[in-house]
Design a protein around this motif. Structure first.
Motif, short mmCIF file in Angstrom:
data_model
loop_
_atom_site.label_atom_id
_atom_site.label_comp_id
_atom_site.label_asym_id
_atom_site.label_seq_id
_atom_site.Cartn_x
_atom_site.Cartn_y
_atom_site.Cartn_z
N ALA A 255 0.83 -1.21 0.00
CA ALA A 255 0.00 0.00 0.00
C ALA A 255 0.86 1.26 0.00
O ALA A 255 0.53 2.24 -0.66
CB ALA A 255 -0.94 0.00 1.21
N SER A 259 -0.27 1.94 -4.22
CA SER A 259 -1.64 1.82 -3.73
C SER A 259 -2.57 1.24 -4.78
O SER A 259 -3.53 0.53 -4.45
CB SER A 259 -2.16 3.19 -3.28
OG SER A 259 -1.38 3.71 -2.24
N GLU A 260 -2.32 1.53 -6.03
CA GLU A 260 -3.18 1.02 -7.10
C GLU A 260 -3.11 -0.51 -7.17
O GLU A 260 -4.13 -1.19 -7.27
CB GLU A 260 -2.77 1.63 -8.44
CG GLU A 260 -3.75 1.41 -9.57
CD GLU A 260 -5.04 2.20 -9.40
OE1 GLU A 260 -6.04 1.80 -10.02
OE2 GLU A 260 -5.04 3.19 -8.65
N ALA A 262 -2.14 -2.49 -4.73
CA ALA A 262 -2.72 -2.99 -3.47
C ALA A 262 -4.24 -3.05 -3.56
O ALA A 262 -4.87 -4.00 -3.08
CB ALA A 262 -2.29 -2.12 -2.30
N LEU A 292 -5.98 -0.71 6.77
CA LEU A 292 -5.51 -0.78 5.39
C LEU A 292 -6.69 -0.92 4.43
O LEU A 292 -6.69 -0.34 3.34
CB LEU A 292 -4.56 -1.97 5.23
CG LEU A 292 -3.16 -1.79 5.83
CD1 LEU A 292 -2.41 -3.10 5.88
CD2 LEU A 292 -2.36 -0.75 5.03
N TYR A 295 -8.15 2.51 3.97
CA TYR A 295 -7.34 3.34 3.08
C TYR A 295 -7.52 2.94 1.62
O TYR A 295 -7.65 3.80 0.74
CB TYR A 295 -5.86 3.22 3.47
CG TYR A 295 -4.93 3.78 2.44
CD1 TYR A 295 -4.88 5.14 2.17
CD2 TYR A 295 -4.10 2.92 1.69
CE1 TYR A 295 -4.03 5.65 1.19
CE2 TYR A 295 -3.26 3.42 0.71
CZ TYR A 295 -3.23 4.78 0.47
OH TYR A 295 -2.41 5.28 -0.50
N LEU A 296 -7.53 1.63 1.34
CA LEU A 296 -7.67 1.18 -0.04
C LEU A 296 -9.06 1.48 -0.60
O LEU A 296 -9.21 1.76 -1.80
CB LEU A 296 -7.34 -0.31 -0.14
CG LEU A 296 -5.87 -0.65 0.16
CD1 LEU A 296 -5.65 -2.14 0.13
CD2 LEU A 296 -4.93 0.06 -0.81
N TRP A 299 -8.91 4.97 -1.69
CA TRP A 299 -8.26 5.03 -2.99
C TRP A 299 -9.24 4.62 -4.10
O TRP A 299 -9.24 5.20 -5.19
CB TRP A 299 -7.04 4.11 -2.99
CG TRP A 299 -6.06 4.40 -4.07
CD1 TRP A 299 -5.95 3.76 -5.27
CD2 TRP A 299 -5.05 5.40 -4.07
NE1 TRP A 299 -4.95 4.29 -6.02
CE2 TRP A 299 -4.36 5.31 -5.31
CE3 TRP A 299 -4.65 6.37 -3.16
CZ2 TRP A 299 -3.30 6.15 -5.64
CZ3 TRP A 299 -3.59 7.21 -3.50
CH2 TRP A 299 -2.93 7.09 -4.71
N ILE A 380 1.41 6.81 3.83
CA ILE A 380 -0.01 6.59 3.57
C ILE A 380 -0.85 7.76 4.07
O ILE A 380 -1.82 8.18 3.42
CB ILE A 380 -0.45 5.26 4.21
CG1 ILE A 380 0.17 4.09 3.43
CG2 ILE A 380 -1.97 5.13 4.26
CD1 ILE A 380 -0.14 2.73 3.99
N ARG A 383 -0.65 10.38 1.49
CA ARG A 383 -1.48 10.07 0.32
C ARG A 383 -2.95 10.32 0.61
O ARG A 383 -3.72 10.70 -0.27
CB ARG A 383 -1.24 8.63 -0.10
CG ARG A 383 0.14 8.41 -0.73
CD ARG A 383 0.12 7.29 -1.73
NE ARG A 383 1.38 7.25 -2.46
CZ ARG A 383 2.35 6.35 -2.24
NH1 ARG A 383 2.19 5.45 -1.29
NH2 ARG A 383 3.46 6.37 -2.95
N CYS A 387 -4.95 12.87 -1.63
CA CYS A 387 -6.12 12.29 -2.30
C CYS A 387 -7.34 13.18 -2.08
O CYS A 387 -8.11 13.45 -3.02
CB CYS A 387 -6.37 10.89 -1.77
SG CYS A 387 -7.82 10.07 -2.46
#
Length: 456
Positions: A255, A259-260, A262, A292, A295-296, A299, A380, A383, A387
């Motif tokens: 991540a 991140s993409e 992940a 996590l 966070y994803l 994203w 992170i 990001r 973001c």
């Protein structure tokens, strides 16, 4: 090569019998290395490399329908403990290198067909990994847990004397080695997930639990006092002390690095038995995995926002030259607004919590150093900030961006976690958003003017 390999193995076993020394690892400890043993390693390793090349070139025929995996396990048995782990992890990584599915970037079936090839489903490739891990456990139960740990350490390049940290121009230190590759981390994540199936089955079978448990104690070096009374106890112990920490380290590193990729891996992980058991058992690592996951998903919502923005821009471009009054926004504009609100709502609640994002949990193991974890945590967090800022950069909405500045300033943890350079970059980018409100240009700087002191 096969004759030379078998002859070298025979010589090694004969020499071991003469000296009263076991040819393989006993009680979790490797035998004493000798010059003859090193020569045998070199001879056998040459053949093993050829066998791995043949097996990885044809997954189904060699690894599922054939006996290539068993043949490789038979020959690596003659290697020393370290060389055996090195060879078998190389085999697993080589399998991953020949698969787009296991690298976190599934290929479209039509693309494979256009090249005259038939795409292998991810499920079959995961079955190959299960078989590889199963065969290794059958042959070396005392080393099975050391194998999965060695694979993760190798993909993360931990403990290397030339370890150099990877940097991102915008984020800064990422907390991972510059040798780490996202595709190898994806392979490690698939292997960890597949290994959990092997652990559960072997725990029920029971015949090799004692040897595996002994190997686990050696692997942990200073293991806590563990009382294993049943198959479930053994499986849960392996889950909490070995597999979930390895899963967390690998996913966190991926991540922070990419991140993409992940996010592409997340559905496979969420659908795995390992992921479900991690949350159903309420283990400490589940807290970090949940962070996590949050966070994803952030994203993912940012990805949806980008698609909505591109759709609106395309629609507006298509209306140029139309008669006055012809609608340029419509549904595309509504989708953009809905995507923007969804992303902000998803972030707002987490930013308001007292607990910092990805704070290390007590009573959990990790393979990475504290400084590495902190750098990944900061990367992170940075990001997350950028973001959210990109929402208002896309829409050129200074007023909405000002609301984000207030939200960030009121977060109990975000400013303390970020680096000073992150805040300066945030304000610099925010200042470039076209101003729609008069008299508020100094607002963001005044709100964050004492940030460096907070960050210390």
């Amino acid at each position: 090569k096969q004759f030379a390999s078998y002859f070298a193995i025979w010589q090694k076993e004969a020499a071991a019998r003469r000296e009263g020394q076991p040819a393989e690892m006993s009680d979790g400890m490797p035998p004493v290395a000798t010059s003859d043993a090193q020569e045998v390693d070199d001879i056998v390793h040459t053949l093993v490399t050829d066998l791995m090349d043949a097996a990885s070139s044809s997954w189904i025929e060699q690894c599922l329908e054939g006996r290539a995996v068993e043949l490789i396990a038979e020959h690596v048995s003659a290697l020393s403990f370290e060389r055996r782990l090195e060879a078998y992890t190389s085999f697993l990584l080589q399998l991953g290198a020949n698969s787009n599915n296991l690298r976190g970037a599934p290929v479209k079936e039509q693309e494979s067909e256009s090249e005259g090839q038939v795409a292998i489903p991810l499920e079959l490739e995961v079955e190959v990994l299960k078989r590889c891990l199963w065969v290794f456990w059958n042959r070396f139960p005392h080393e099975a847990l050391a194998l999965i740990a060695a694979l993760v350490r190798r993909t993360l390049h931990l403990g290397e004397s030339t370890w150099i940290q990877q940097h991102d121009a915008e984020v800064g230190p990422l907390g991972v080695s510059d040798e780490v590759r996202p595709e190898e981390l994806c392979l490690a994540l698939h292997c960890i997930s597949a290994f959990w199936f092997v652990v559960r089955d072997k725990a029920v079978e029971g015949t090799s639990v004692g040897e595996a448990f002994s190997g686990m104690q050696v692997l942990l070096r200073q293991p806590p006092e563990i009382k294993v009374k049943s198959a479930d106890d053994f499986a849960l112990t392996v889950l909490e002390l070995i597999l979930l920490p390895l899963l967390t380290d690998s996913l966190l590193s991926l991540a922070a690095l990419d991140s993409e990729t992940a996010l592409n891996m997340l559905p496979a992980l969420q659908g795995s038995l390992l992921w479900r058991d991690a949350f159903s058992c309420n283990t400490p690592c589940a807290v970090t995995l949940s962070e996590l996951e949050w966070y994803l998903h952030l994203w993912e919502k940012s990805r949806a926002l980008t698609a909505a923005q591109q759709s609106l821009e395309k629609q507006i471009a298509g209306t140029q030259g139309m008669p006055a009054g012809f609608g340029a926004g419509g549904e595309a504009e509504e989708r953009l607004r809905a995507s923007q609100e969804a992303l902000l709502d998803w972030a707002r609640e987490r930013l308001a919590r007292d607990q910092p994002l990805l704070q290390p949990q007590q009573d959990t193991h990790t393979s990475v150093l504290d400084e590495q974890w902190k750098n990944m945590q900061r990367a992170i967090a940075c990001r997350v900030l950028f973001c959210l800022l990109s929402i208002f950069e896309r829409t050129r909405d200074f007023e909405g961006g000002y609301e984000l500045v207030v939200l960030v300033a009121q977060s109990p943890w975000l400013l303390r976690l970020l680096r000073p350079g992150h805040a300066r970059s945030f304000l610099r980018r925010f200042a470039l958003i076209p101003t729609r409100m008069a008299g508020v240009e100094e607002g963001p700087a005044s709100i964050l003017e004492d940030w460096p002191a907070q960050g210390r």
